[in-house]
Design a protein around this motif. Structure first.
Motif, PDB file in Angstrom:
ATOM      1  N   ARG A 198       4.641  -8.313   4.146  1.00 50.86           N
ATOM      2  CA  ARG A 198       4.733  -7.305   5.200  1.00 50.86           C
ATOM      3  C   ARG A 198       4.114  -5.983   4.754  1.00 50.86           C
ATOM      4  NH1 ARG A 198       8.289  -3.301   6.166  1.00 50.86           N
ATOM      5  NH2 ARG A 198       9.554  -3.955   4.382  1.00 50.86           N
ATOM      6  N   ILE A 199       4.379  -5.577   3.504  1.00 51.72           N
ATOM      7  CA  ILE A 199       3.794  -4.344   2.985  1.00 51.72           C
ATOM      8  C   ILE A 199       2.275  -4.446   2.927  1.00 51.72           C
ATOM      9  CG2 ILE A 199       3.632  -2.878   0.938  1.00 51.72           C
ATOM     10  CD1 ILE A 199       6.146  -2.448   2.555  1.00 51.72           C
ATOM     11  N   ALA A 200       1.755  -5.601   2.495  1.00 50.67           N
ATOM     12  CA  ALA A 200       0.302  -5.783   2.397  1.00 50.67           C
ATOM     13  C   ALA A 200      -0.352  -5.685   3.768  1.00 50.67           C
ATOM     14  CB  ALA A 200      -0.008  -7.123   1.735  1.00 50.67           C
ATOM     15  N   LYS A 201       0.264  -6.277   4.781  1.00 52.73           N
ATOM     16  CA  LYS A 201      -0.316  -6.227   6.119  1.00 52.73           C
ATOM     17  C   LYS A 201      -0.260  -4.822   6.706  1.00 52.73           C
ATOM     18  CE  LYS A 201      -1.001 -10.664   6.121  1.00 52.73           C
ATOM     19  NZ  LYS A 201      -2.375 -11.207   5.972  1.00 52.73           N
ATOM     20  N   GLN A 202       0.795  -4.082   6.430  1.00 54.12           N
ATOM     21  CA  GLN A 202       0.942  -2.746   6.991  1.00 54.12           C
ATOM     22  C   GLN A 202       0.034  -1.724   6.321  1.00 54.12           C
ATOM     23  OE1 GLN A 202       5.105  -1.827   6.684  1.00 54.12           O
ATOM     24  NE2 GLN A 202       5.688  -3.065   8.448  1.00 54.12           N
ATOM     25  N   THR A 203      -0.161  -1.854   5.017  1.00 56.78           N
ATOM     26  CA  THR A 203      -0.920  -0.855   4.267  1.00 56.78           C
ATOM     27  C   THR A 203      -2.367  -1.256   3.990  1.00 56.78           C
ATOM     28  OG1 THR A 203      -0.146  -1.787   2.160  1.00 56.78           O
ATOM     29  CG2 THR A 203       1.180  -0.029   3.159  1.00 56.78           C
ATOM     30  N   GLY A 204      -2.717  -2.534   4.191  1.00 58.23           N
ATOM     31  CA  GLY A 204      -4.077  -2.981   3.901  1.00 58.23           C
ATOM     32  C   GLY A 204      -4.338  -3.253   2.440  1.00 58.23           C
ATOM     33  N   ILE A 205      -3.296  -3.410   1.636  1.00 56.64           N
ATOM     34  CA  ILE A 205      -3.459  -3.709   0.213  1.00 56.64           C
ATOM     35  C   ILE A 205      -3.785  -5.194   0.037  1.00 56.64           C
ATOM     36  CG2 ILE A 205      -2.312  -3.755  -2.040  1.00 56.64           C
ATOM     37  CD1 ILE A 205      -0.557  -1.460  -1.084  1.00 56.64           C
TER      38      ILE A 205
END
Length: 453
Positions: A198-205
Motif C-alpha cells: 500500500r505504501i509503495a502504491k501511494q508514494t510511487g516507491i
C-alpha cells in the motif's frame, strides 16, 4: 481492548479456521494450518464509510506508458522487463546463500547514482552489510541503510525519506505491533506485505522484497503473498557451482518466463552475455547419449545439452530419473518410443539430465530427449553440430514448437550445422550454414542415427 482470539491460518491460501484440521477446508492442502493469536480491532458494522473511492468509467481513465528505471545490471533488467517501475512491488525468493542480497546490493549501488535508495535489513546488522559492500567493491555513498524489523518504523522511514527504490531483506523477519503473532507467521507476513504494498502504491516507491523459500523451493508464507505483488522472481542455481539463474514467473509490467543468467565471482554477480555456452558440455570426442536442444526462455533462445544414459537394469523395477526436465514426460516418451518406434526399455534404467543445472519445463524438449535416449541405447553418437526441438504426441506425431525461427537463427549464429525439427517449423527460406531435417513421426528420428539426409 479487543479480545485476542486463536485462529488457524493456512500457509498455502491464507484462509483462517477456528479449529485445527489436518486438511485445509478451503484449498485442500494437508498439514498447512498454523496456530496464531490475533486481536480484532473493535468496529461497528453499521459505521459509515469515510473517504470511499469514487466509481469511474474505464474509458475516462488515461493510461500512460510506464517509465522504466534500469538497475544497471543488464540481466536483472531483462527479467524485470526493462527495469523497475515506479510503485511496483517485486518479490524475489531463493535458497539461502544463493546471492539474493548480493545482487540487490549491487543493483542499489548502481541505482543510487540516479536517486535516493534505501536498504532495510532485518537479518543482518549494519556492520555485516557494510562488510559485504566492501568485499564486493561497492560504493555505499548513496545507499541509505536501516537495520530494523518493526513494520511501523520501516513505514515511517519510507514515508519520510521517499526513496526511489527500497529493498526489504526479508519479509519473514518483519513484524507489526498490531498483531500478537510471531515474526514469520502467516498473519505477520500477510499484514506486513499488504502494508508495504500500500505504501509503495501511494508514494510511487519501487519496492523489492526478499522472501524465504521452503524445502521444495517455493516461497514461504501464504500464497496471497505472490498475488498482491506485481512481480515474482525465483533465484535458482546450485550453491556448489558459480552459475545463478533468475527466472520471472509473474510480471505485470513485462513478459513472464524470462531468464537472467549470472556468474558468481569474488566481486559479486556478473551477467553472462552468452548463456548458451554454459549449458553446452565440452566433449573431446563424439559421445553417445548427448543431444543439444534449442529451448525458449521468454524472449531468449538458449542452447542446452541434454544427456541420457540407458543401461541394463539389475533390479526388478527399472529406475527412471530426470534432472532438470519434467519427470512425468519421461515415462510418456518411453511408452511412445516403444509403441511407435519399437524401442523397448522395460528392462533398462533410464537417466536424463540437462547440463548446467538449468530447468527445462517446455514440451519442446521431447525430441532432443528421445534422440539422446536412442543414441545411448544403441551406443551410437549423433552427427556432430546437431540440435533438435519439438514436442512428441501420444500418437507418435512431432508437434511444432513456438518461435521456431528464432531458435534456428540462434543455433546458426552459434555454429550449429544440422537441425532436426518438426515439419511445421521448417523455414520457408534456407538459413545459411544450416541443414534442416524435418520429421513428422517419432519413427523418423531413427534415421538420424543412421546418417539419413
Amino acid at each position: 481492548m479487543a479480545k485476542a482470539k486463536t485462529l488457524f491460518l493456512c500457509t498455502e491460501c491464507g484462509a483462517a479456521t477456528a479449529k485445527w484440521e489436518g486438511r485445509c477446508p478451503h484449498c485442500g492442502a494437508w498439514n498447512t494450518l498454523q496456530e496464531t493469536r490475533e486481536s480484532v480491532a473493535p468496529a461497528h458494522r453499521f459505521a459509515p464509510l469515510a473517504g470511499s473511492t469514487p466509481v469511474r468509467r474505464l474509458s475516462e481513465i488515461e493510461a500512460h506508458e510506464q517509465i522504466r528505471n534500469p538497475s544497471g545490471i543488464e540481466e536483472f533488467d531483462r527479467v524485470l522487463g526493462g527495469g523497475l517501475v515506479a510503485g511496483a512491488v517485486v518479490l524475489i525468493g531463493g535458497d539461502p546463500g544463493i546471492g539474493k542480497s548480493t545482487l540487490l546490493l549491487q543493483a542499489l549501488a548502481s541505482l543510487s547514482e540516479r536517486g535516493p535508495v534505501l536498504y532495510v535489513t532485518g537479518e543482518e546488522s549494519a556492520e555485516q552489510v557494510a562488510l559485504r559492500a566492501q568485499r564486493l567493491g561497492v560504493s555505499g555513498d548513496g545507499v541509505d541503510l536501516l537495520s530494523e524489523i518493526r513494520l511501523e518504523q520501516i513505514v515511517q522511514a519510507l514515508t519520510e525519506r521517499q526513496p526511489g527504490v527500497a529493498v526489504i531483506d526479508s519479509i519473514q523477519t518483519l513484524y507489526s505491533s498490531e498483531l500478537t503473532a510471531a515474526p514469520g507467521s502467516v498473519s505477520q507476513v500477510r499484514e506486513c506485505a499488504a502494508q508495504l504494498t500500500r505504501i509503495a502504491k501511494q508514494t510511487g516507491i519501487s519496492l523489492i522484497i526478499i522472501g524465504h523459500v521452503t524445502k521444495d523451493g517455493s516461497l514461504a508464507g501464504p500464497r496471497v503473498l505472490e498475488h498482491i505483488v506485481d512481480t515474482v522472481l525465483y533465484f535458482e542455481g546450485d550453491t556448489h557451482t558459480s552459475f545463478r539463474l533468475v527466472r520471472a514467473v509473474k510480471n505485470r509490467f513485462g513478459a513472464v518466463n524470462e531468464l537472467g543468467v549470472f556468474a558468481m565471482t569474488d566481486r559479486g554477480l556478473r551477467g553472462v552475455n552468452n548463456p548458451s555456452a554454459l549449458f553446452l558440455a565440452g566433449h573431446s570426442r563424439e559421445v553417445a547419449g548427448s543431444c543439444v536442444m534449442a529451448t525458449q526462455e521468454g524472449t531468449r533462445p538458449l542452447m542446452v545439452e541434454v544427456q541420457a544414459l540407458v543401461d541394463t537394469a539389475h533390479v526388478p523395477n527399472p529406475r527412471r530419473l530426470s534432472v532438470g526436465l519434467e519427470s512425468s514426460r519421461l515415462a510418456m516418451l518411453l511408452a511412445v518410443l516403444h509403441r511407435h518406434a519399437g524401442i523397448v526399455t522395460f528392462d533398462q534404467d533410464v537417466f536424463v539430465n540437462a547440463v548446467g543445472g538449468v530447468r527445462i519445463m517446455e514440451p519442446a524438449a521431447d525430441l532432443a530427449v528421445a534422440l539422446a535416449m536412442v543414441s545411448s541405447m544403441r551406443d551410437r553418437p549423433l552427427p556432430p553440430r546437431l540440435f533438435a526441438f519439438g514436442e512428441i504426441g501420444l500418437a507418435g506425431e512431432i508437434r511444432p514448437a513456438p518461435r521456431g525461427q528464432e531458435r534456428l537463427r540462434e543455433a546458426a549464429k552459434l555454429g550449429f550445422e544440422r537441425a532436426v525439427i518438426p515439419r511445421a517449423n521448417a523455414p520457408r527460406q534456407a538459413i545459411e550454414g544450416l541443414q534442416v531435417q524435418a520429421v513428422d513421426r517419432v519413427e523418423d528420428i531413427l534415421g538420424v542415427l543412421n546418417g539419413d539426409r
